[in-house]
Design a protein around this motif. Structure first.
Motif, PDB file in Angstrom:
ATOM      1  N   SER A  55       0.827  -1.202   0.000  1.00  0.00           N
ATOM      2  CA  SER A  55       0.000   0.000   0.000  1.00  0.00           C
ATOM      3  C   SER A  55       0.865   1.258   0.000  1.00  0.00           C
ATOM      4  O   SER A  55       1.955   1.276   0.569  1.00  0.00           O
ATOM      5  N   VAL A  56       0.352   2.318  -0.649  1.00  0.00           N
ATOM      6  CA  VAL A  56       1.107   3.571  -0.732  1.00  0.00           C
ATOM      7  C   VAL A  56       0.403   4.739  -0.047  1.00  0.00           C
ATOM      8  O   VAL A  56       0.894   5.863  -0.089  1.00  0.00           O
ATOM      9  N   ASN A  57      -0.728   4.482   0.573  1.00  0.00           N
ATOM     10  CA  ASN A  57      -1.528   5.574   1.133  1.00  0.00           C
ATOM     11  C   ASN A  57      -1.050   5.978   2.520  1.00  0.00           C
ATOM     12  O   ASN A  57      -1.722   5.773   3.532  1.00  0.00           O
ATOM     13  N   SER A  58       0.130   6.560   2.555  1.00  0.00           N
ATOM     14  CA  SER A  58       0.705   6.980   3.825  1.00  0.00           C
ATOM     15  C   SER A  58       1.660   8.135   3.561  1.00  0.00           C
ATOM     16  O   SER A  58       2.441   8.096   2.614  1.00  0.00           O
ATOM     17  N   SER A  59       1.603   9.172   4.374  1.00  0.00           N
ATOM     18  CA  SER A  59       2.452  10.339   4.132  1.00  0.00           C
ATOM     19  C   SER A  59       2.866  10.988   5.443  1.00  0.00           C
ATOM     20  O   SER A  59       2.248  10.792   6.495  1.00  0.00           O
ATOM     21  N   LEU A  60       3.934  11.753   5.370  1.00  0.00           N
ATOM     22  CA  LEU A  60       4.469  12.489   6.515  1.00  0.00           C
ATOM     23  C   LEU A  60       4.622  13.938   6.109  1.00  0.00           C
ATOM     24  O   LEU A  60       5.344  14.253   5.152  1.00  0.00           O
ATOM     25  N   SER A  61       3.946  14.846   6.805  1.00  0.00           N
ATOM     26  CA  SER A  61       4.000  16.261   6.454  1.00  0.00           C
ATOM     27  C   SER A  61       5.260  16.902   7.020  1.00  0.00           C
ATOM     28  O   SER A  61       5.956  16.332   7.869  1.00  0.00           O
ATOM     29  N   GLN A  62       5.559  18.102   6.539  1.00  0.00           N
ATOM     30  CA  GLN A  62       6.726  18.825   7.022  1.00  0.00           C
ATOM     31  C   GLN A  62       6.610  19.161   8.500  1.00  0.00           C
ATOM     32  O   GLN A  62       7.617  19.349   9.185  1.00  0.00           O
ATOM     33  N   SER A  63       5.374  19.214   9.004  1.00  0.00           N
ATOM     34  CA  SER A  63       5.166  19.512  10.425  1.00  0.00           C
ATOM     35  C   SER A  63       5.312  18.265  11.295  1.00  0.00           C
ATOM     36  O   SER A  63       5.232  18.351  12.508  1.00  0.00           O
ATOM     37  N   GLY A  64       5.523  17.097  10.634  1.00  0.00           N
ATOM     38  CA  GLY A  64       5.694  15.870  11.383  1.00  0.00           C
ATOM     39  C   GLY A  64       4.420  15.085  11.604  1.00  0.00           C
ATOM     40  O   GLY A  64       4.418  14.061  12.285  1.00  0.00           O
ATOM     41  N   VAL A  65       3.309  15.547  11.011  1.00  0.00           N
ATOM     42  CA  VAL A  65       2.035  14.849  11.154  1.00  0.00           C
ATOM     43  C   VAL A  65       1.982  13.692  10.153  1.00  0.00           C
ATOM     44  O   VAL A  65       2.203  13.883   8.962  1.00  0.00           O
ATOM     45  N   MET A  66       1.683  12.506  10.648  1.00  0.00           N
ATOM     46  CA  MET A  66       1.605  11.324   9.795  1.00  0.00           C
ATOM     47  C   MET A  66       0.161  11.024   9.457  1.00  0.00           C
ATOM     48  O   MET A  66      -0.716  11.078  10.319  1.00  0.00           O
ATOM     49  N   TYR A  67      -0.085  10.712   8.176  1.00  0.00           N
ATOM     50  CA  TYR A  67      -1.427  10.350   7.725  1.00  0.00           C
ATOM     51  C   TYR A  67      -1.364   8.985   7.046  1.00  0.00           C
ATOM     52  O   TYR A  67      -0.502   8.735   6.195  1.00  0.00           O
ATOM     53  N   THR A  68      -2.246   8.098   7.437  1.00  0.00           N
ATOM     54  CA  THR A  68      -2.309   6.767   6.839  1.00  0.00           C
ATOM     55  C   THR A  68      -3.757   6.345   6.694  1.00  0.00           C
ATOM     56  O   THR A  68      -4.525   6.438   7.651  1.00  0.00           O
ATOM     57  N   GLU A  69      -4.130   5.882   5.494  1.00  0.00           N
ATOM     58  CA  GLU A  69      -5.474   5.358   5.304  1.00  0.00           C
ATOM     59  C   GLU A  69      -5.581   3.965   5.924  1.00  0.00           C
ATOM     60  O   GLU A  69      -4.579   3.323   6.226  1.00  0.00           O
ATOM     61  N   ALA A  70      -6.791   3.509   6.099  1.00  0.00           N
ATOM     62  CA  ALA A  70      -7.032   2.211   6.723  1.00  0.00           C
ATOM     63  C   ALA A  70      -6.423   1.086   5.893  1.00  0.00           C
ATOM     64  O   ALA A  70      -6.399   1.146   4.660  1.00  0.00           O
ATOM     65  N   PHE A  71      -5.929   0.056   6.574  1.00  0.00           N
ATOM     66  CA  PHE A  71      -5.361  -1.106   5.888  1.00  0.00           C
ATOM     67  C   PHE A  71      -5.630  -2.342   6.735  1.00  0.00           C
ATOM     68  O   PHE A  71      -5.834  -2.257   7.949  1.00  0.00           O
ATOM     69  N   SER A  72      -5.605  -3.506   6.092  1.00  0.00           N
ATOM     70  CA  SER A  72      -5.924  -4.756   6.789  1.00  0.00           C
ATOM     71  C   SER A  72      -4.686  -5.449   7.331  1.00  0.00           C
ATOM     72  O   SER A  72      -4.773  -6.253   8.258  1.00  0.00           O
ATOM     73  N   GLY A  73      -3.525  -5.191   6.726  1.00  0.00           N
ATOM     74  CA  GLY A  73      -2.308  -5.879   7.111  1.00  0.00           C
ATOM     75  C   GLY A  73      -2.151  -7.250   6.475  1.00  0.00           C
ATOM     76  O   GLY A  73      -1.131  -7.924   6.679  1.00  0.00           O
ATOM     77  N   GLU A  74      -3.119  -7.671   5.686  1.00  0.00           N
ATOM     78  CA  GLU A  74      -3.077  -8.989   5.064  1.00  0.00           C
ATOM     79  C   GLU A  74      -2.140  -9.005   3.855  1.00  0.00           C
ATOM     80  O   GLU A  74      -1.890  -7.969   3.226  1.00  0.00           O
ATOM     81  N   THR A  75      -1.638 -10.178   3.534  1.00  0.00           N
ATOM     82  CA  THR A  75      -0.847 -10.386   2.334  1.00  0.00           C
ATOM     83  C   THR A  75      -1.648 -11.255   1.382  1.00  0.00           C
ATOM     84  O   THR A  75      -2.113 -12.342   1.752  1.00  0.00           O
ATOM     85  N   ILE A  76      -1.824 -10.767   0.168  1.00  0.00           N
ATOM     86  CA  ILE A  76      -2.612 -11.471  -0.838  1.00  0.00           C
ATOM     87  C   ILE A  76      -1.687 -11.904  -1.968  1.00  0.00           C
ATOM     88  O   ILE A  76      -0.947 -11.083  -2.521  1.00  0.00           O
ATOM     89  N   ILE A  77      -1.704 -13.179  -2.301  1.00  0.00           N
ATOM     90  CA  ILE A  77      -0.936 -13.696  -3.431  1.00  0.00           C
ATOM     91  C   ILE A  77      -1.909 -13.982  -4.568  1.00  0.00           C
ATOM     92  O   ILE A  77      -2.917 -14.682  -4.378  1.00  0.00           O
ATOM     93  N   THR A  78      -1.623 -13.398  -5.720  1.00  0.00           N
ATOM     94  CA  THR A  78      -2.509 -13.564  -6.869  1.00  0.00           C
ATOM     95  C   THR A  78      -1.691 -13.819  -8.117  1.00  0.00           C
ATOM     96  O   THR A  78      -0.477 -13.567  -8.142  1.00  0.00           O
ATOM     97  N   SER A  79      -2.330 -14.306  -9.155  1.00  0.00           N
ATOM     98  CA  SER A  79      -1.619 -14.509 -10.415  1.00  0.00           C
ATOM     99  C   SER A  79      -1.342 -13.152 -11.053  1.00  0.00           C
ATOM    100  O   SER A  79      -2.143 -12.212 -10.942  1.00  0.00           O
ATOM    101  N   SER A  80      -0.223 -13.049 -11.707  1.00  0.00           N
ATOM    102  CA  SER A  80       0.129 -11.795 -12.369  1.00  0.00           C
ATOM    103  C   SER A  80      -0.881 -11.456 -13.461  1.00  0.00           C
ATOM    104  O   SER A  80      -1.215 -10.283 -13.671  1.00  0.00           O
ATOM    105  N   LEU A  81      -1.394 -12.464 -14.139  1.00  0.00           N
ATOM    106  CA  LEU A  81      -2.392 -12.236 -15.184  1.00  0.00           C
ATOM    107  C   LEU A  81      -3.653 -11.624 -14.609  1.00  0.00           C
ATOM    108  O   LEU A  81      -4.243 -10.716 -15.199  1.00  0.00           O
ATOM    109  N   GLN A  82      -4.069 -12.091 -13.422  1.00  0.00           N
ATOM    110  CA  GLN A  82      -5.252 -11.522 -12.780  1.00  0.00           C
ATOM    111  C   GLN A  82      -5.002 -10.070 -12.378  1.00  0.00           C
ATOM    112  O   GLN A  82      -5.892  -9.229 -12.496  1.00  0.00           O
ATOM    113  N   MET A  83      -3.790  -9.773 -11.907  1.00  0.00           N
ATOM    114  CA  MET A  83      -3.463  -8.405 -11.529  1.00  0.00           C
ATOM    115  C   MET A  83      -3.562  -7.469 -12.731  1.00  0.00           C
ATOM    116  O   MET A  83      -4.123  -6.369 -12.645  1.00  0.00           O
TER     117      MET A  83
END
Length: 256
Positions: free
Chosen positions: A119-147
């Motif tokens: 996931s890429v939905n995470s950022s750190l502002s110049q003021s030091g405030v961190m923002y992160t969207e919700a995530f499950s923490g799961e790892t999903i393995i899929t076929s490259s063709l399906q991706m």
């Protein structure tokens, strides 16, 4: 191996290097490839690396002359010697748990799964405030063709930004070094001139039967400068001119 390509952003590089070197993981290496156009900036970057000492797992390289972005990424990535290669650009910071999480995932991967994104939905502002969207923490393995199929169907793009996809676009992924070697043996290089992040993603998927996606952000975005953003704001002429005389349709299977 953690690869950090940089150009003319010593302050951003210092953040990226600090977070990469903060890991207590026992077996990793960091390479900083400096494509800066100023000798003063290069000296500043080299001094930053030298502070860690000769016995530290970090080293500094510099191309023989300035390179455009895809050529520089290709140059830098060819210095990788580790089994897995992570690209950390100077506008991202690594979370302290990133390597441990990746190691735990890698240990469970099937042999035909040679690329991982996260996931890429995470950022750190110049003021030091961190923002992160919700995530499950799961790892999903899929076929490259399906991706690839999901991407071309534009699934999920009605509710999320277009860049919020699972493709291994280098800024959110790592790959096995032997996978890159297979691609180079067939195509000459991994990072193509046009959209090197997306073309590399499709190359990696084409040569790996499966891919893994970690639904957890391992990076924090701490900068707003990027080639894509600059092209959107100021036009793409400068970037395209830096590529020289290239064949835009090289390796495209359909005739034009």
């Amino acid at each position: 191996l953690i690869l950090i390509p940089t150009m003319n952003r010593p302050q951003s590089l210092a953040v990226a290097v600090k977070t990469a070197m903060s890991h207590r993981y026992p077996d990793f290496e960091v390479i900083v490839s400096d494509n800066s156009t100023s000798d003063d900036v290069c000296a500043q970057n080299k001094a930053l690396i030298d502070k860690y000492g000769h016995d530290s797992p970090i080293r500094y390289i510099r191309p023989p002359s300035w390179m455009n972005m895809p050529d520089h990424w290709e140059f830098a990535s060819r210095h990788a010697e580790g089994r897995y290669v992570i690209i950390l650009t100077d506008r991202f910071a690594m979370r302290p748990s990133a390597l441990s999480i990746l190691k735990a995932v890698i240990d469970k991967l099937p042999e035909d799964c040679r690329v991982i994104s996260w996931s890429v939905n995470s950022s750190l502002s110049q003021s030091g405030v961190m923002y992160t969207e919700a995530f499950s923490g799961e790892t999903i393995i899929t076929s490259s063709l399906q991706m690839v199929s999901d991407f071309t169907a534009l699934r999920g793009w009605r509710t999320t930004p277009c860049w919020n996809n699972h493709l291994p676009r280098m800024l959110n992924s790592c790959y096995r070094r032997d996978l890159a070697e297979d691609i180079r043996a067939r195509h000459g290089r991994l990072f193509m001139p046009l959209s090197p992040d997306y073309t590399a993603a499709f190359m990696l998927l084409a040569y790996s039967a499966k891919m893994a996606f970690i639904d957890k952000p391992l990076y924090l975005n701490h900068g707003t400068q990027s080639t894509g953003r600059n092209s959107l704001m100021f036009g793409s002429d400068s970037y395209l001119a830096s590529l020289g005389d290239v064949d835009w349709y090289l390796d495209v299977p359909a005739p034009f």
